[in-house]
Design an enzyme around this catalytic site. Sequence first.
Site, PDB file in Angstrom:
ATOM      1  N   SER A 124       1.852  11.451 -13.214  1.00  0.00           N
ATOM      2  CA  SER A 124       2.628  12.591 -12.715  1.00  0.00           C
ATOM      3  C   SER A 124       3.951  12.117 -12.116  1.00  0.00           C
ATOM      4  CB  SER A 124       1.811  13.297 -11.636  1.00  0.00           C
ATOM      5  OG  SER A 124       2.642  14.119 -10.847  1.00  0.00           O
ATOM      6  N   GLU A 126       4.971  12.984  -9.491  1.00  0.00           N
ATOM      7  CA  GLU A 126       4.751  12.827  -8.047  1.00  0.00           C
ATOM      8  C   GLU A 126       4.631  11.352  -7.657  1.00  0.00           C
ATOM      9  OE1 GLU A 126       4.709  14.994  -5.461  1.00  0.00           O
ATOM     10  OE2 GLU A 126       5.283  16.653  -6.753  1.00  0.00           O
ATOM     11  N   TYR A 148      -1.817  12.951  -3.350  1.00  0.00           N
ATOM     12  CA  TYR A 148      -1.934  13.140  -4.799  1.00  0.00           C
ATOM     13  C   TYR A 148      -1.086  12.106  -5.542  1.00  0.00           C
ATOM     14  CZ  TYR A 148      -0.960  15.358  -9.354  1.00  0.00           C
ATOM     15  OH  TYR A 148      -0.785  15.604 -10.699  1.00  0.00           O
TER      16      TYR A 148
END
Length: 322
Positions: A124, A126, A148
């Site tokens: 991701s 992120e 996360y």
Amino acid sequence: MTKKAFITGLTGQDGSYLAELLLAKGYQVFGLVRRSSTSNLERVSHLFNQIQIVSGDLLDQSSLMDVVTETQPDEIYNLASQSYVPLSWTQPALTAEYTALGVSRLLESIRRCKPDAKFYQASSSEVFGQPDESPQTERTAFRPRNPYGVAKAYAHWMTINYRQKYNLYACCGITYTHESPRRGTEFVFRKITQAAAKIKLGLANELKLGNLDARRDWCYAKDAVYAMWLMLQQEQPDDFIIASGETHSVRELVECAFNYIGLNWQDYVSVDPAFYRPDEAVQLVGCIDKIKTKLALQPQYSFKELVELMVDYDLKLLSGNK
Ligand code: NAP
């Protein structure tokens, strides 16, 4: 010979689109589903007679080993995770169990039970958190800023380590935000398209949002899953950024959705600081040069097309035509 694919996260947004794509390409598709007391198969109900559901959980090593041994897949796509960033702050340990250690368990299962399977890991954007360059490339440093992102960074590096140590065909696709009519309404894109549809139908009269200037790199989930499949069709495993390569603000998204239904967004939308994300990741935008050059791939759907198809879907859904 018919190729076999095993998808974790089948019941999620991406799992359902990937299953459709692989079926259309003639694959035999196995999808991992964990037990729940009520059915969560809504996104794949239209595929029931074409896919094979297998029971297991990323928390349980033996269930993964059993599934990989029994199905002997040619390709494995790990899309399962605790995928909601705000929840990762309230359930950080569980997020790590699913999103980080779950990948270790799956890689071990592949190494022991089907080492020649090709493996895709859903990384991701992120992982970049607060990046020190924009746009980000496959070489940009990881600076995750939430549990996360930290869990995804672990999973990313474990995948690369298993590729290097055990010579597995294992790759990571670093996806940026991707949306579709199957996206959960807790995510801002779908929250906006669904609210616009509700307002148009007289079912609501206001929409509260956080920072209208927040910018995201959004693409369509169908484009993203096609890129995942294409990554596993290459001679050599490699990691790619999967993104649109452009950013749009929440304000642009709202404007586009309300223009499409012929309403002035300023009459309905208000800003509520309660919806501000305290850890707002800024300037997250993917450089898509590598995927364009090496896989000859670029997004098929524009931002405007995506907004409009999602508003259309929500209008039909809410008026009972879906
Ligand atoms: P999603 O809709 O939230 O689906 C997550 C899937 O993971 C669901 O099928 C869920 O099953 C499954 N799952 C969760 N915990 C599990 C466990 N312990 N064992 C087995 N299955 C489990 O996610 P998505 O939007 O399709 O995203 C797919 C992947 O891409 C995820 O890894 C996500 O983190 C990553 N990603 C997504 C985006 C995006 O914009 N969508 C962006 C970057 C990365 P249940 O139905 O049982 O809950």
